[in-house]
Structure formats: C-alpha cells, structure tokens
Design an enzyme around this catalytic site. Structure first.
Site, PDB file in Angstrom:
ATOM      1  N   LYS A   1      71.831  47.789 -40.187  1.00 21.16           N
ATOM      2  CA  LYS A   1      73.091  47.057 -40.246  1.00 21.16           C
ATOM      3  C   LYS A   1      73.632  47.047 -41.661  1.00 21.16           C
ATOM      4  O   LYS A   1      72.852  46.768 -42.576  1.00 21.16           O
ATOM      5  CB  LYS A   1      72.804  45.630 -39.784  1.00 21.16           C
ATOM      6  CG  LYS A   1      73.947  44.681 -39.900  1.00 21.16           C
ATOM      7  CD  LYS A   1      73.484  43.321 -39.476  1.00 21.16           C
ATOM      8  CE  LYS A   1      74.646  42.358 -39.592  1.00 21.16           C
ATOM      9  NZ  LYS A   1      74.266  41.030 -39.194  1.00 21.16           N
TER      10      LYS A   1
ATOM     11  N   GLU B   1      60.539  48.602 -45.228  1.00 25.43           N
ATOM     12  CA  GLU B   1      60.833  47.440 -44.377  1.00 25.43           C
ATOM     13  C   GLU B   1      60.447  47.735 -42.923  1.00 25.43           C
ATOM     14  O   GLU B   1      59.931  46.868 -42.216  1.00 25.43           O
ATOM     15  CB  GLU B   1      62.332  47.092 -44.445  1.00 25.43           C
ATOM     16  CG  GLU B   1      62.807  46.532 -45.780  1.00 25.43           C
ATOM     17  CD  GLU B   1      62.499  45.037 -45.952  1.00 25.43           C
ATOM     18  OE1 GLU B   1      61.814  44.462 -45.089  1.00 25.43           O
ATOM     19  OE2 GLU B   1      62.939  44.461 -46.963  1.00 25.43           O
TER      20      GLU B   1
ATOM     21  N   ARG C   1      82.167  36.096 -42.085  1.00 25.42           N
ATOM     22  CA  ARG C   1      82.104  34.829 -42.831  1.00 25.42           C
ATOM     23  C   ARG C   1      83.190  33.887 -42.324  1.00 25.42           C
ATOM     24  O   ARG C   1      82.988  32.684 -42.256  1.00 25.42           O
ATOM     25  CB  ARG C   1      82.256  35.089 -44.336  1.00 25.42           C
ATOM     26  CG  ARG C   1      81.263  36.125 -44.898  1.00 25.42           C
ATOM     27  CD  ARG C   1      79.961  35.522 -45.373  1.00 25.42           C
ATOM     28  NE  ARG C   1      78.909  36.529 -45.463  1.00 25.42           N
ATOM     29  CZ  ARG C   1      78.574  37.209 -46.553  1.00 25.42           C
ATOM     30  NH1 ARG C   1      79.211  36.987 -47.687  1.00 25.42           N
ATOM     31  NH2 ARG C   1      77.598  38.099 -46.526  1.00 25.42           N
TER      32      ARG C   1
ATOM     33  N   ARG D   1      74.362  37.633 -51.309  1.00 28.58           N
ATOM     34  CA  ARG D   1      73.012  37.627 -50.734  1.00 28.58           C
ATOM     35  C   ARG D   1      72.144  38.741 -51.324  1.00 28.58           C
ATOM     36  O   ARG D   1      71.196  39.196 -50.680  1.00 28.58           O
ATOM     37  CB  ARG D   1      73.109  37.823 -49.214  1.00 28.58           C
ATOM     38  CG  ARG D   1      74.015  36.846 -48.487  1.00 28.58           C
ATOM     39  CD  ARG D   1      73.689  36.859 -46.996  1.00 28.58           C
ATOM     40  NE  ARG D   1      74.718  36.269 -46.158  1.00 28.58           N
ATOM     41  CZ  ARG D   1      74.957  34.964 -46.049  1.00 28.58           C
ATOM     42  NH1 ARG D   1      74.259  34.101 -46.775  1.00 28.58           N
ATOM     43  NH2 ARG D   1      75.900  34.522 -45.240  1.00 28.58           N
TER      44      ARG D   1
ATOM     45  N   LYS E   1      68.894  45.682 -43.570  1.00 27.05           N
ATOM     46  CA  LYS E   1      70.172  44.979 -43.613  1.00 27.05           C
ATOM     47  C   LYS E   1      70.641  44.950 -45.061  1.00 27.05           C
ATOM     48  O   LYS E   1      69.942  44.447 -45.936  1.00 27.05           O
ATOM     49  CB  LYS E   1      70.025  43.569 -43.055  1.00 27.05           C
ATOM     50  CG  LYS E   1      71.335  42.795 -43.082  1.00 27.05           C
ATOM     51  CD  LYS E   1      71.208  41.459 -42.389  1.00 27.05           C
ATOM     52  CE  LYS E   1      72.499  40.675 -42.499  1.00 27.05           C
ATOM     53  NZ  LYS E   1      72.387  39.337 -41.915  1.00 27.05           N
TER      54      LYS E   1
ATOM     55  N   TYR F   1      81.597  44.504 -31.267  1.00 24.95           N
ATOM     56  CA  TYR F   1      82.529  43.503 -30.739  1.00 24.95           C
ATOM     57  C   TYR F   1      83.429  44.097 -29.654  1.00 24.95           C
ATOM     58  O   TYR F   1      84.144  43.369 -28.987  1.00 24.95           O
ATOM     59  CB  TYR F   1      83.343  42.895 -31.893  1.00 24.95           C
ATOM     60  CG  TYR F   1      82.440  42.174 -32.887  1.00 24.95           C
ATOM     61  CD1 TYR F   1      81.975  40.894 -32.604  1.00 24.95           C
ATOM     62  CD2 TYR F   1      82.013  42.790 -34.063  1.00 24.95           C
ATOM     63  CE1 TYR F   1      81.119  40.237 -33.479  1.00 24.95           C
ATOM     64  CE2 TYR F   1      81.151  42.142 -34.945  1.00 24.95           C
ATOM     65  CZ  TYR F   1      80.711  40.867 -34.647  1.00 24.95           C
ATOM     66  OH  TYR F   1      79.844  40.234 -35.499  1.00 24.95           O
TER      67      TYR F   1
ATOM     68  N   SER G   1      81.424  43.191 -38.379  1.00 27.13           N
ATOM     69  CA  SER G   1      82.784  42.641 -38.345  1.00 27.13           C
ATOM     70  C   SER G   1      83.788  43.463 -39.147  1.00 27.13           C
ATOM     71  O   SER G   1      84.921  43.672 -38.710  1.00 27.13           O
ATOM     72  CB  SER G   1      82.755  41.200 -38.850  1.00 27.13           C
ATOM     73  OG  SER G   1      82.227  41.137 -40.159  1.00 27.13           O
TER      74      SER G   1
HETATM   75  C1  PBG Z   1      73.471  36.406 -40.939  1.00 25.35           C
HETATM   76  C2  PBG Z   1      74.315  37.451 -40.328  1.00 25.35           C
HETATM   77  C3  PBG Z   1      75.457  38.058 -40.843  1.00 25.35           C
HETATM   78  C4  PBG Z   1      75.909  38.943 -39.890  1.00 25.35           C
HETATM   79  C5  PBG Z   1      75.050  38.866 -38.808  1.00 25.35           C
HETATM   80  N1  PBG Z   1      74.045  37.958 -39.100  1.00 25.35           N
HETATM   81  C6  PBG Z   1      76.207  37.784 -42.094  1.00 25.35           C
HETATM   82  C7  PBG Z   1      75.596  38.049 -43.382  1.00 25.35           C
HETATM   83  O1  PBG Z   1      74.469  38.498 -43.515  1.00 25.35           O
HETATM   84  O2  PBG Z   1      76.280  37.742 -44.353  1.00 25.35           O
HETATM   85  C8  PBG Z   1      77.114  39.818 -40.037  1.00 25.35           C
HETATM   86  C9  PBG Z   1      77.646  40.389 -38.758  1.00 25.35           C
HETATM   87  C10 PBG Z   1      79.002  40.981 -38.908  1.00 25.35           C
HETATM   88  O3  PBG Z   1      79.541  41.121 -40.019  1.00 25.35           O
HETATM   89  O4  PBG Z   1      79.565  41.348 -37.861  1.00 25.35           O
HETATM   90  N2  PBG Z   1      73.075  35.441 -39.999  1.00 25.35           N
END
Ligand code: PBG
Length: 323
Positions: free
Chosen positions: A249, A234, A207, A218, A197, A314, A275
């Site tokens: 991801k 990982e 967000r 992060r 990730k 989505y 997203s």
């Molecule tokens: C963290 C989490 C995130 C997403 C899924 N789980 C946000 C992040 O790491 O900042 C993002 C999913 C998306 O953007 O569709 N719990």
C-alpha cells in the site's frame, strides 16, 4: 527483410482472439470495498476529496455493504470515525465503539456471504492522530501500542470480523495480535497484514475521510518510498509472525514492490489502491481529461498484473458490475 515474419498483431485482430489470449483477469471476487462509518450520523456525509465516497451512518453502511455483496465483491474493509477521541484511542477498543458496533451490524446483515475485514489501527481514534500511543517525548511507543492493538483485535474478532487488517506499521504487530486472538479462542480469525506500507502523500483524502487529527507525518513508522528491500524484510517478519495474507500500500506507485512481494510470499497478496489514487482519477475524469471507466479498469488490471490476488479499491461495487 521485406516483411516481418513475427507478427504479434495477429493475436490482436479480433475481440475473440484478444479474449482468448488475455493474461490478466479482473473479477468481482478480486475486489474489496473499504467503507467509512461515522458515529452519530443520521445521513451519509460526502467526502469532498473523494467524490462518490461517503462517511456512512450505521444504517447507510448496512445498505452499502448489502449492495456490494449483491454485486459480488470479495470483501469489505471497515474504518470507524468516533465522536470522541483521546490520547490512547479508547473508542477503538470499546466493544460499543463505532467500529465494533458497525462490524456487528454488518456481520448480522451479510453473514458469511463475503469476507468482513476491520482496520486494526488507532489513528482514527486518537486525539493526536498517530497510529499508536505516544511516549513522554511525543514519539509513537511501539510496544505500548502493541498492547492496545491486542485488545482491539480481540474486540473486533468478537464483533464479527473474519480478517483483521493491522495498518499501523508497529514492529511485532502481527505476532502480538495472533497471540491475543488465539488466547481469546479466536483461532479462526485471520490477519491481513499491512506488510509494506509507505509514508505516502496519496493518503491525503483519507485524512479527510476519517477527520484525522494528525499534525506532522508518519515517517517514523511508515516506510520510505525509495525502499524495496526493506519490504521483503517486513514480509519475512509478517510471515514468521503468522500473517494469513499480506498487503502492499499504496498500489500504483509501488507496483515493483507488489511484484517483489508476490514473487516471494507463499500466502495471498493484496494491494490497496488508496484514497489519493481514487481522487486523482476522479478529478481528471471530471475535467474530461481521462475516460473514467477505461482508466479505472486499466489501473485495476495493472495492479492485478503486478501480482495482486486481491485489490482494495473504493470503486469495488461499481467495477464489480462492469466486469
Ligand atoms: C491507517 C490507515 C491509513 C489508510 C488506511 N489505514 C492512513 C494513513 O496511514 O495515514 C489510508 C487509506 C487510503 O488512503 O485510502 N489506519
């Protein structure tokens, strides 16, 4: 040479020929729908940066899940948005917290007809928006966070999740969750590990979707977008710790990572079309700059071609009706 003797175009001549030799399948069962449920809502609330996606009320969530199941999607992934947040994300652990309550609702609604998944992470529940608890210096404390994830995982399993998705990128999260689930008797609850990730700008609209309180970034726990070898490290750790499935991801900017993971993993591989990937296509389509349906199908086909057995998107319910 007057004429080419090799003519790949022969196999593209008719729709039937193209169908016969098609290498990549996209079926409803490959798709997982992520959904947001927000505490205290009586009506679903639109998310401006994700046109067509909403924060659900508990009621509208049940309906959306039933529709997705009727469309044949492979699974559902739930995210909770609590009314109250604190430094340690208590609402995520609370059996009556919005996510756990929603998991119970949805499991009662859909039973075992689909795979119910839960986001096992604290960022939606903390008042600072980080994926873990903080130490005295304000940094995310890996091992203190693991203890909270263990509790959260057991609560989610008890609420009816089939698969847990630890998305916080803490070291050791899969092993600690596996141990906690087993100790609580939930040996049959699986782990979909967020293996690779990245610290991605494509999470931007998410967000808004979860009313994130995060300031800063992060990068101290999510991966550097330039690294691929690190994802294989990982992967090895997640498999050793007992991951049942692994995930990459975001998806579209990381198809090489997905390919590398798919070639190495001996468990099913998922990819999360996040997203920002959704928002980007919706925005261009709304301008008339892209053919929406063709573009969506091409993105999902590309993610499957790169090696994803399962795609979180989505568009899952809508696409399931097309394919
Ligand atoms: C963290 C989490 C995130 C997403 C899924 N789980 C946000 C992040 O790491 O900042 C993002 C999913 C998306 O953007 O569709 N719990």
């Amino acid at each position: 040479m007057a004429f080419p003797s090799h003519r790949p175009r022969r196999l593209r001549t008719t729709p039937a020929l193209r169908r016969l030799v098609s290498e990549t399948d996209l079926r409803p069962r490959h798709l997982v729908l992520p959904l947001f449920v927000r505490e205290g809502l009586t009506e679903p609330q639109p998310i401006a940066s994700m046109p067509g996606v909403v924060q659900h009320s508990r009621d509208s969530l049940r309906k959306a899940c039933a529709e997705a199941v009727a469309a044949g999607v492979g699974g559902l992934m739930l995210f909770g948005v609590p009314a109250e947040r604190d430094a340690v994300g208590s609402a995520g652990v609370d059996p009556d917290g919005v996510l756990n309550a929603a998991l119970r609702d949805v499991r009662a609604e859909v039973g075992d007809t689909t795979v119910l998944m839960a986001d096992t992470c604290l960022d939606e529940f903390t008042d600072h928006g980080h994926c873990g608890v903080l130490d005295a210096s304000g940094a995310v404390d890996n091992d203190a966070t693991l203890a909270v994830y263990a509790e959260m995982a057991v609560a989610q399993a008890e609420a009816g999740a089939h698969l847990l998705g630890p998305s916080g990128m803490m070291d050791g999260q899969v092993g600690v969750i596996r141990e906690a689930l087993d100790a609580a008797g939930h040996t049959g609850t699986g782990i979909l590990a967020y293996t690779a990730k990245y610290a991605s700008a494509f999470f931007g609209p998410f967000r808004e979707a979860v009313d994130s309180q995060l300031r800063g970034d992060r990068r101290a726990y999510q991966q550097d977008p330039g690294n691929v070898r690190e994802s294989l490290r990982e992967l090895a750790l997640d498999l050793e710790e007992g991951a049942d499935m692994v995930m990459v991801k975001p998806a579209m900017s990381y198809l090489d990572v997905l390919r590398a993971v798919a070639e190495t993993a001996d468990v099913p591989v998922a990819a999360y079309q996040v997203s920002g990937e959704y928002a980007m296509v919706e925005a261009a389509a709304a301008q008339g700059w892209l053919d929406r349906e063709r573009t969506i199908l091409e993105t999902l086909t590309g993610i499957r071609r790169a090696g994803a057995d399962v795609v979180l998107t989505y568009w899952a319910t809508e696409v399931a009706a097309w394919v």
